[in-house]
Every structure is written in C-alpha cells, then in structure tokens.
Design a protein around this motif. Structure first.
Motif, PDB file in Angstrom:
ATOM      1  N   ASP A  67       7.516  11.284   3.653  1.00 35.69           N
ATOM      2  CA  ASP A  67       8.166  10.205   2.909  1.00 35.69           C
ATOM      3  C   ASP A  67       9.056   9.332   3.803  1.00 35.69           C
ATOM      4  O   ASP A  67       9.048   8.095   3.694  1.00 35.69           O
ATOM      5  N   GLN A  70       6.951   7.203   6.016  1.00 36.95           N
ATOM      6  CA  GLN A  70       6.299   6.155   5.226  1.00 36.95           C
ATOM      7  C   GLN A  70       7.251   4.982   5.010  1.00 36.95           C
ATOM      8  O   GLN A  70       6.860   3.811   5.100  1.00 36.95           O
ATOM      9  N   LEU A  71       8.512   5.303   4.725  1.00 34.59           N
ATOM     10  CA  LEU A  71       9.502   4.250   4.533  1.00 34.59           C
ATOM     11  C   LEU A  71       9.685   3.437   5.823  1.00 34.59           C
ATOM     12  O   LEU A  71       9.731   2.195   5.786  1.00 34.59           O
ATOM     13  N   ALA A  74       6.696   1.277   6.400  1.00 36.90           N
ATOM     14  CA  ALA A  74       6.697   0.154   5.465  1.00 36.90           C
ATOM     15  C   ALA A  74       7.610  -0.967   5.963  1.00 36.90           C
ATOM     16  O   ALA A  74       7.232  -2.145   5.976  1.00 36.90           O
ATOM     17  N   LEU A  97      -0.436   0.220   3.098  1.00 33.28           N
ATOM     18  CA  LEU A  97      -0.534   0.930   1.823  1.00 33.28           C
ATOM     19  C   LEU A  97      -1.948   1.437   1.588  1.00 33.28           C
ATOM     20  O   LEU A  97      -2.154   2.547   1.072  1.00 33.28           O
ATOM     21  N   GLU A 105      -1.973   9.608  -0.239  1.00 34.70           N
ATOM     22  CA  GLU A 105      -0.739   9.345  -0.971  1.00 34.70           C
ATOM     23  C   GLU A 105      -1.049   8.880  -2.392  1.00 34.70           C
ATOM     24  O   GLU A 105      -2.015   8.150  -2.635  1.00 34.70           O
ATOM     25  N   ARG A 109       3.573   6.763  -5.852  1.00 35.13           N
ATOM     26  CA  ARG A 109       4.459   6.694  -4.680  1.00 35.13           C
ATOM     27  C   ARG A 109       4.283   5.368  -3.946  1.00 35.13           C
ATOM     28  O   ARG A 109       5.266   4.744  -3.508  1.00 35.13           O
ATOM     29  N   LEU A 110       3.047   4.897  -3.830  1.00 34.06           N
ATOM     30  CA  LEU A 110       2.803   3.624  -3.152  1.00 34.06           C
ATOM     31  C   LEU A 110       3.413   2.460  -3.940  1.00 34.06           C
ATOM     32  O   LEU A 110       3.944   1.518  -3.353  1.00 34.06           O
ATOM     33  N   GLU A 112       6.088   2.691  -5.820  1.00 34.02           N
ATOM     34  CA  GLU A 112       7.535   2.781  -5.586  1.00 34.02           C
ATOM     35  C   GLU A 112       7.902   2.199  -4.219  1.00 34.02           C
ATOM     36  O   GLU A 112       8.899   1.482  -4.079  1.00 34.02           O
ATOM     37  N   LEU A 113       7.076   2.489  -3.225  1.00 37.33           N
ATOM     38  CA  LEU A 113       7.324   1.990  -1.876  1.00 37.33           C
ATOM     39  C   LEU A 113       7.247   0.469  -1.848  1.00 37.33           C
ATOM     40  O   LEU A 113       8.072  -0.207  -1.236  1.00 37.33           O
ATOM     41  N   ARG A 114       6.272  -0.056  -2.545  1.00 41.38           N
ATOM     42  CA  ARG A 114       6.113  -1.510  -2.576  1.00 41.38           C
ATOM     43  C   ARG A 114       7.271  -2.178  -3.308  1.00 41.38           C
ATOM     44  O   ARG A 114       7.802  -3.206  -2.863  1.00 41.38           O
TER      45      ARG A 114
END
Length: 449
Positions: A67, A70-71, A74, A97, A105, A109-110, A112-114
């Motif tokens: 996680d 990933q952040l 991003a 993504l 993933e 979760r993707l 939320e990341l976006r």
C-alpha cells in the motif's frame, strides 16, 4: 488472477519506468524523493528500494507493491515529465492503475487511490487540467485557436473529463469539483461560438449539455445561485438543439431539484418537473422517464396532493419495470428501484404513514453504498430522521443526523445541510435533552452552525 495477468502488470510497470528514461536505481531514488516530498519519508536505502522495484517488474514471479509503495508510485507517476499533474485516460497515472490491477489490486483500492490523487491535485488549486488526458490538453489548445481542428478524440476526452468529475461527487468537496470542471465549461463555450465542423456539432452539444447541467448543480451546492441559473439556461438551450429529447429532460430535472431549495414555493420547481416529464415521455430513455415521474410524485406529495403523488409513483414503477426488461436504455442516468424507494418514502412522509416512510428510507440508505451516492445517502438519512421524529423516536433521529453532519461537511453539500437544519428544527421540543445538545455540538464543531 492468472500468471499472464501478473506478467502483463509487471511489464507495464517496466514500460512506465523506461519511458521516463529511469534505471532501477533512478526509480528507487525518485520514490525516496517522492516520499520526502509528501511528508512520508522512507526508512530504506536506495539499494533496498531498488530490489523492491525489481521484484514488482520480475518476468518470472512479480509481486504487487504494498500500500505504501502504491501511494508513492501514484504520486510519482501522477506528475508528467512537464511537471503537470495528469490523471486522465492515457496518462502515466492511468497506466499505473491498470498495471496494479493486472498485478491483483482490488478495484475498490484503486478507486480510493485515484480519489486521493484527485484530492491532492486540487489541494492548491493548480490541478485544473488534471482529469484531461495529455493528448486532450494538446488537442484542446489547438482547437481553441482553430475550432476547425476539433475531432472526435477531443470530444471523447472532454466527455471523459465530465464523467470523471461527476464520478467524484461524494468523494471531493463541491468547490474542488467546480475547479476541475471549469476548463471543460470554458472550452465548450468557446467551441460552441462557431467554427466546429458541422458533423461534430451534435457530439459537442451533448458534451456541453452534460457539462452545463453538472456545473449548474455544483454552482448551486457552493451557493452561487446566479451562476447556477445561467449554467442551467445554457444547458437547456444546448440540449434543445439535440434530437435526444430525454437530454433536455435531464437538465430540467437537475434544475428543478436546485430550484426546490433556492426559490420560495413549489411552483417554479413544479414547472420544471412538468417540462421534464413532457420531454421524457417523447424521448427514448425509459430510465429518465421513471426519474421524472418520481420527481413529479415528490412535488405532488410536498403540496399535499396524495392522489397525484401515488399516480406519479405508479408510473415511475411501471417505467422501471419496462427498463429492466429491455436493459437498452440510451442514458447513463443512475436511477433504480433503490433510488425510487427514497421517493416512495417522501410521499409516505408527506401524505401517508411515517412508519412506512421510515422503512422505505432505511432500505434506500442500505442500498446506496457507493461513494458517488454519499450525498444522496445523507439526504435520505435526514428524511429518515424526520420519520423517526414523527414516530416519537427523537433520539433515533439524532443518531441518524450525526452521520449526515459528517457527510455534509466532507462534501460541502448544500441540500444535506438544508435538510439537516430542517430536521434540527423538528427536534426543538427535545432541545433540553442531552442527545440534542450532543447533536448541536457536532453541528457547531463541523459545520459552524
């Protein structure tokens, strides 16, 4: 997740890195720098991070970045080589993504990341073009200089940006969504003034209609009623030039909802809803017709017309039954039986049984679970609280309103805030009770009122 999928994800990460001209060590240093920039420094050396990057890109057994990484990825790939934030289709961020999805993933979760990166892009107001693909930005700049250069790819990019802003409702404050939509609105205005190839005008008008209607709603939510009226007028006029009659009905419905809360009396909203029903009945979208009839039922119930309200609800149910049997509706209007329950609850609340209304509201709230439906969920919850008050359950009402306070604060939504104030007024007979004092404290702490 198949081995082929994970290998595609690993290859996509490697392609992204090489497109930037980075070695594994360069990427490791970039990730460490990014971690410092966003205030989450890594307690790892360059060789250690480099080994992690290599594992993600492994051609034999790739692993999904954790996680935290990933952040960092991003934030790293959200900013292009030109220094501008780009989150739209075709951007490095979008490719990232997609790679993470192949590596396993979850979609939630993707998303939320976006949403987090969209929020970050608008933190300082500099991410106005973040949702436009890089190619769309270049095409738009050229088209604004010479409208004859407008093409289908540009219009598709603008529509994708409108849909993207709309999908962020409930995840971002309305003021930020206005910023993201502003470049599209200005582009539509300038391109509609003339020079666009004739065959592309219907598609441009379709994009503009949706953009104006969404912008009108956002302006209302941020309490700019004058701008809201002007945007809805532009949307109505533009939709009137399209063959799809249901598109003008959609604009009328959105306008009616904001008019209901910004103009005294029911008549102005009723006129817009009736116009929406007329347009929807001659259009091809059964789903839009169902929503128009549901709004007509709400207006009738608010005015005390029980028979008219139930007639309109019956028509809405009939429309939804027809739509579910065909499943070929041309609109992307998000209106289902779960949404209709909220309107059924309203009709019971105003001209029926409060207990029945409460049950309708509860079922509707339970079904409205997505982030996009957060504002609607808060609105229905306040109506459920009103039903509790009428059922002599004020403490249950106050409990429901606490969650609505948080939703109204996070989105800046005007309608939830107005519904909250009305529900609070209904709690005046219990103003000396502790549960009301707790609610007042919450209102003051979060909303300042």
């Amino acid at each position: 997740m198949s081995t082929g999928d994970t290998l595609r994800g690993a290859a996509a990460l490697k392609t992204l890195r090489k497109a930037r001209g980075w070695s594994l060590a360069d990427t490791a240093r970039a990730l460490i720098d990014t971690a410092h920039r966003i205030g989450q420094p890594l307690d790892s050396s360059v060789p250690s991070v480099q080994r992690s990057v290599a594992r993600w890109e492994s051609a034999r057994c790739p692993v999904l970045p954790g996680d935290r990484y990933q952040l960092l990825l991003a934030h790293l790939y959200a900013r292009g080589a030109d220094g501008h934030v780009a989150l739209g289709p075709g951007s490095d961020f979008a490719e990232l993504l997609d790679a993470l999805a192949h590596l396993g993933e979850a979609d939630s979760r993707l998303s939320e990341l976006r949403a987090l990166l969209v929020r970050t892009a608008t933190d300082d107001g500099t991410g106005l073009l973040a949702l436009l693909a890089p190619t769309t930005r270049r095409s738009m700049a050229a088209a604004l200089t010479d409208p004859a250069r407008v093409d289908e790819a540009l219009l598709a990019g603008l529509m994708a940006a409108v849909d993207d802003v709309d999908s962020q409702v409930g995840s971002l404050p309305f003021a930020r969504l206005q910023l993201l939509l502003a470049p599209v609105i200005e582009s539509c205005r300038r391109l509609l003034s003339g020079g666009v190839p004739e065959p592309l005008l219907p598609e441009l008008r379709t994009v503009a209609t949706q953009a104006y209607a969404l912008a009108g709603r956002l302006a209302f939510e941020t309490r700019d009623d004058q701008a809201s009226r002007a945007l809805y007028a532009a949307g109505t006029a533009t939709a009137g030039q399209l063959d799809d009659r249901w598109r003008r009905a959609v604009v009328h419905m959105s306008h009616a909802l904001v008019t209901l809360y910004s103009t005294p009396g029911l008549e102005p909203a009723r006129q817009l809803v009736d116009a929406a029903v007329r347009g929807a009945r001659t259009g091809d979208s059964v789903r839009v017709r169902a929503r128009a009839h549901a709004l007509q039922a709400e207006i009738a119930a608010r005015s005390g017309s029980e028979r008219h309200a139930h007639t309109a609800l019956s028509l809405a149910r009939y429309d939804l039954d027809r739509e579910s049997n065909t499943d070929t509706d041309p609109s992307d209007t998000n209106f289902s039986a779960d949404h209709l329950r909220g309107f059924e609850g309203l009709c019971e609340l105003y001209v029926g049984d409060a207990a029945v209304a409460h049950d309708f509201f509860a079922r509707s709230v339970a079904a409205l679970g997505s982030a996009r439906e957060r504002v609607q969920r808060a609105i229905v919850s306040t109506d459920q609280a009103l039903a509790c008050i009428r059922l002599d359950a004020p403490e249950s009402a106050a409990t429901l309103l606490h969650s609505c306070v948080d939703a109204a604060a996070s989105t800046g939504g005007r309608v939830p805030a107005l519904r909250l104030r009305r529900a609070r007024k209904e709690l005046r007979p219990w103003r000396r009770e502790g549960f009301v004092a707790d609610l007042d404290d919450h209102l003051i702490d979060v909303l300042g009122s």
